[in-house]
Design an enzyme around this catalytic site. Sequence first.
Site, PDB file in Angstrom:
ATOM      1  CG  ASN A 177     -11.921  26.183  25.570  1.00 48.38           C
ATOM      2  OD1 ASN A 177     -12.134  25.240  24.831  1.00 48.38           O
ATOM      3  ND2 ASN A 177     -11.621  27.384  25.123  1.00 48.38           N
TER       4      ASN A 177
ATOM      5  CG  HIS B 122     -12.464  22.752  19.688  1.00 48.61           C
ATOM      6  ND1 HIS B 122     -11.981  22.532  20.960  1.00 48.61           N
ATOM      7  CD2 HIS B 122     -12.623  24.084  19.580  1.00 48.61           C
ATOM      8  CE1 HIS B 122     -11.866  23.689  21.591  1.00 48.61           C
ATOM      9  NE2 HIS B 122     -12.229  24.649  20.775  1.00 48.61           N
TER      10      HIS B 122
ATOM     11  CE1 TYR C 184     -17.656  28.417  18.414  1.00 46.58           C
ATOM     12  CE2 TYR C 184     -17.837  26.137  19.078  1.00 46.58           C
ATOM     13  CZ  TYR C 184     -17.132  27.304  19.035  1.00 46.58           C
ATOM     14  OH  TYR C 184     -15.883  27.373  19.600  1.00 46.58           O
TER      15      TYR C 184
END
Length: 485
Positions: A128, A55, A338
């Site tokens: 997403n 990303h 993350y």
Amino acid sequence: MTKNKKLTTSWGAPVGDNQNSMTAGSRGPTLIQDVHLLEKLAHFNRERVPERVVHAKGAGAHGYFEVTNDVTKYTKAKFLSDVGKRTPLFARFSTVAGENGSADSVRDPRGFAVKFYTEDGNYDLVGNNTPVFFIRDAIKFPDFIHTQKRHPQTHLKNPNAVWDFWSLSPESLHQVTILMSDRGIPATYRHMHGFGSHTFKWVNEDGDGVWVKYHFKTEQGIKNLTEEVGTRIAGENPDYHTEDLFNAIENGDFPAWKVYVQIMPLEDANTYRFDPFDVTKTWSQKDYPLVEVGRMVLDKNPENYFAEVEQATFSPGTLVPGIDVSPDKMLQGRLFAYADAHRYRVGANHNALPINRPKNEVNNYQRDGQMRFDHNGGGSTYYEPNSLNGPSESSEDKQAAFPVSGVAESVSYDHNDHYTQAGDLYRLLSKDERERLVKNIVGAMEPVESEEIKLRQIGHFYKADPEYGTRIADSLGLKVPEEVK
Ligand code: NDP
């Protein structure tokens, strides 16, 4: 006439000359005592933070979320407590596999990440534009992403690796079908849906929970680019989606999404025909219809791309009371990965940056660390327990207890039907959509050198729907393997 402000160094001193470095005469070597030059070059060398491993290329905007339906019987999340209530947010859209400067209009899932600045702290929904994912266990993620990135020797994209991995990971079939369908290249970031993708848990004031899945439906309508148009635009304007989002908002054409959830009673998870925690599967909307929650509107561009979009740090573990996680193995891995990526990429104090800082007060005992640029808690109490009236826990905000069972081992999901839902999707497409789907897949598989890989993948398409597999085999000049039939 107003006078320009004085140019200063980063330590605030006025700069005498910003065009000529200090040299020993006009032809002499440069003097190391020109500290303004040294600082300027050194800071320039450090302008980039590591780009996101996935990303990396993205665009973002500010906006708000407005509650349009009462869901308080399902969740005590304060930002969802009143119809009409608005919560500020920041959203970031992205491609997955390309680097920071890569083209927008490629066939790839799109990241759809939203940070809600609620009064109970930030809530990040990091999904997403597809309801499912290629794999369902985080342990496969680094391998999967390696196949989407570049070959270690040639530094080229490698279709052999892509289809080798997919054909050996049949759980990817559903997402591969969505990716290769028309929706695999959205026309813009505004013309696509968003999904939380994972299953989450909502918990109400009484401590009762339900499983939920989030759907953000574009109010602009679904619009896509064909492979040919996407490829052309990738050359003509690699920043097509970034530009479109910025210009739309700049022109007052604010994109909006209606937000829904599917709601599943906790006990249904034991009997539903698919594992509801398996992120490669959807819950049929006929079984669990969409329940309206609110509306997301994006109405303000970032003032500075790096400060806001590049430094925005989203994590699916950034939760607020009333919203918990599920045992989805992919989600569980992301809870670590993350936040860890951001500590590495932006720093241990990434949550204190203006774009990430909650709008409510943060009171805790974390101190110091690199780039601690705020007041660092001043002289306030810096440990707990203490007898100094420092911030204390609130038991009403404790995560709802939940039962666990099973024998600890490295074990797969029980459900291994990777074909029904991919086939359902194929069957709901129109004749033209199927044609383009097959064409896109054939175009992507043609460069694969190994016939074994192609045949293995054809077997998966055939198991999803015999017509689907046969058409791909025919177009590749191959035969569906007998053992699959
Ligand atoms: P429904 O008929 O109730 O829903 C079909 C869903 O498919 C709609 O959400 C529709 O979105 C979506 N859809 C249509 N074309 C495409 C496409 N090319 N790519 C991705 N999604 C598309 O059926 P079910 O809920 O029983 O699901 C049937 C199949 O639909 C599933 O196997 C799955 O592949 C797909 N799907 C299901 C979703 C779900 O959450 N249940 C979500 C998205 C897809 P829209 O309304 O925008 O046309």
